[in-house]
Enzyme design. Sequence first.
Site, short mmCIF file in Angstrom:
data_model
loop_
_atom_site.label_atom_id
_atom_site.label_comp_id
_atom_site.label_asym_id
_atom_site.label_seq_id
_atom_site.Cartn_x
_atom_site.Cartn_y
_atom_site.Cartn_z
N TRP A 103 0.84 -1.20 0.00
CA TRP A 103 0.00 0.00 0.00
C TRP A 103 0.87 1.25 0.00
O TRP A 103 0.57 2.23 -0.69
CB TRP A 103 -0.95 0.01 1.18
CG TRP A 103 -1.98 -1.07 1.13
CD1 TRP A 103 -2.11 -2.12 1.99
CD2 TRP A 103 -3.02 -1.23 0.14
NE1 TRP A 103 -3.17 -2.91 1.60
CE2 TRP A 103 -3.74 -2.40 0.48
CE3 TRP A 103 -3.40 -0.50 -0.99
CZ2 TRP A 103 -4.82 -2.85 -0.27
CZ3 TRP A 103 -4.48 -0.95 -1.74
CH2 TRP A 103 -5.18 -2.11 -1.38
N ASP A 176 -0.82 6.90 6.36
CA ASP A 176 -1.92 6.00 6.02
C ASP A 176 -2.11 5.07 7.22
O ASP A 176 -1.26 4.23 7.50
CB ASP A 176 -1.56 5.21 4.75
CG ASP A 176 -2.61 4.16 4.40
OD1 ASP A 176 -3.61 4.04 5.12
OD2 ASP A 176 -2.41 3.46 3.37
N LYS A 200 -11.22 -1.67 8.06
CA LYS A 200 -10.39 -2.62 8.81
C LYS A 200 -10.68 -2.54 10.31
O LYS A 200 -10.84 -3.56 10.94
CB LYS A 200 -8.90 -2.35 8.56
CG LYS A 200 -8.36 -3.07 7.33
CD LYS A 200 -8.27 -2.24 6.12
CE LYS A 200 -7.82 -3.01 4.89
NZ LYS A 200 -7.25 -2.12 3.89
C1 PLP Z 1 -6.78 -1.66 2.74
C2 PLP Z 1 -5.72 -0.63 2.71
C3 PLP Z 1 -5.71 0.39 1.74
C4 PLP Z 1 -6.73 0.45 0.61
O1 PLP Z 1 -7.94 0.83 1.10
P1 PLP Z 1 -9.22 1.06 0.15
O2 PLP Z 1 -10.19 1.61 1.13
O3 PLP Z 1 -9.60 -0.28 -0.40
O4 PLP Z 1 -8.85 2.01 -0.91
C5 PLP Z 1 -4.72 1.33 1.80
N1 PLP Z 1 -3.79 1.31 2.76
C6 PLP Z 1 -3.77 0.34 3.71
C7 PLP Z 1 -2.70 0.36 4.75
C8 PLP Z 1 -4.73 -0.65 3.71
O5 PLP Z 1 -4.71 -1.61 4.65
#
Ligand code: PLP
Length: 365
Positions: A103, A176, A200
């Site tokens: 990511w 993030d 998550k």
């Molecule tokens: C799941 C995830 C994403 C992507 O998220 P979306 O909502 O599907 O765009 C980005 N960064 C991390 C760390 C993730 O776990």
Amino acid sequence: MDKRIINFNPGPAALPEPVLQRARDEMLDWAGTGMSVLECSHRSKEFEALLHGAKARLTELLGIPDGYQVLFVGGGATLQFAMVPLNLCPPDGTASYVVTGSWAKKAYQEAGKVGRKAVIAATTETKEKTFHRIPKPAEIKVEGDPAYVHLCSNNTIFGTQWQQYPDLGKHVMIGDFSSDFMSRRMDVSKFGLIYAGAQKNVGPAGVTVVVGRKELLALEQPNLPTYLRYKIHAENDSLYNTPPVFGIYMVALVLDWIKEQGGLVALERRNDEKGQILYGAIDGSGGFYRGAADQDSRSLMNVTYRLPTEELEAAFVADAKKAGMVGLKGHRSVGGVRASTYNAVSVEHVKTLVAFMKEFQRTKG
Ligand SMILES: *Cc1c(COP(=O)(O)O)cnc(C)c1O
């Protein structure tokens, strides 16, 4: 209730049962409106109260300092990969990225796609295109004067997590936090802006939480589409257009649940305990189970491990499913097993997994 399984899915992921029950109970008549939140105007006083309540609760639980604003936007964390560089980096500026996983790498690549000069401050990618660790502070080289330095707090796919965020002095850090948001305490003031897709740890897919310093949210770059401008979302208090109402509602319920659990102190303690139990079982298995991440970089949210053979890994995932545990197959780029142990996964669930692991090793090892 006896149909509920133990859910180790990486995302969308387990939600607290009391939250799901409350959403069910309020489905036909929410907040005395005689309708569900799904059917209610986002301009109604009931929805505005929900939205402001959720922002206040988040501010309280996370200890968000003055000078920051909370936004709820759509598009997932993936849209933030574009919005961050588009808004925070001028077209002729540079944006710096610490690349610690898939990511984080996508975030870096997206900055380039939207026309910004993206540079790498540190990467832990191996020749095999995998990641097993978080860099040491001395490995992070921020050159020049980038608009910001972006990092990913928890690497969902490889199962690594920053134990301590680097101190980058005058540089603005962006994070993030999609896969460890609200799982432990954090000092928001170290970051200029953080974001997290809700699915998550704090809600359903469809809503992303953004917490940013007001002066960053007010930055304007030329020619950005309306929806992609933080300034528009900030000025309109996340109500410029129809926001993801159901997602915001669910996040509000999860935040209430976090408060009832004792806030982030209690969740952090519980997540530490879960990690000790599960990593303890891996390390105590005499090498049958092998942790995929370096010890000092291990994630408390996504526990990744290997078995002696891929055949055993496939059997493990299949047998676990028969025993009522799903979501354990590792990401295709890593293989092996990944147990995602977000906030809604209890200590009991982790103990059940560990008992299964011991039995599996005894009978198949
Ligand atoms: C799941 C995830 C994403 C992507 O998220 P979306 O909502 O599907 O765009 C980005 N960064 C991390 C760390 C993730 O776990």
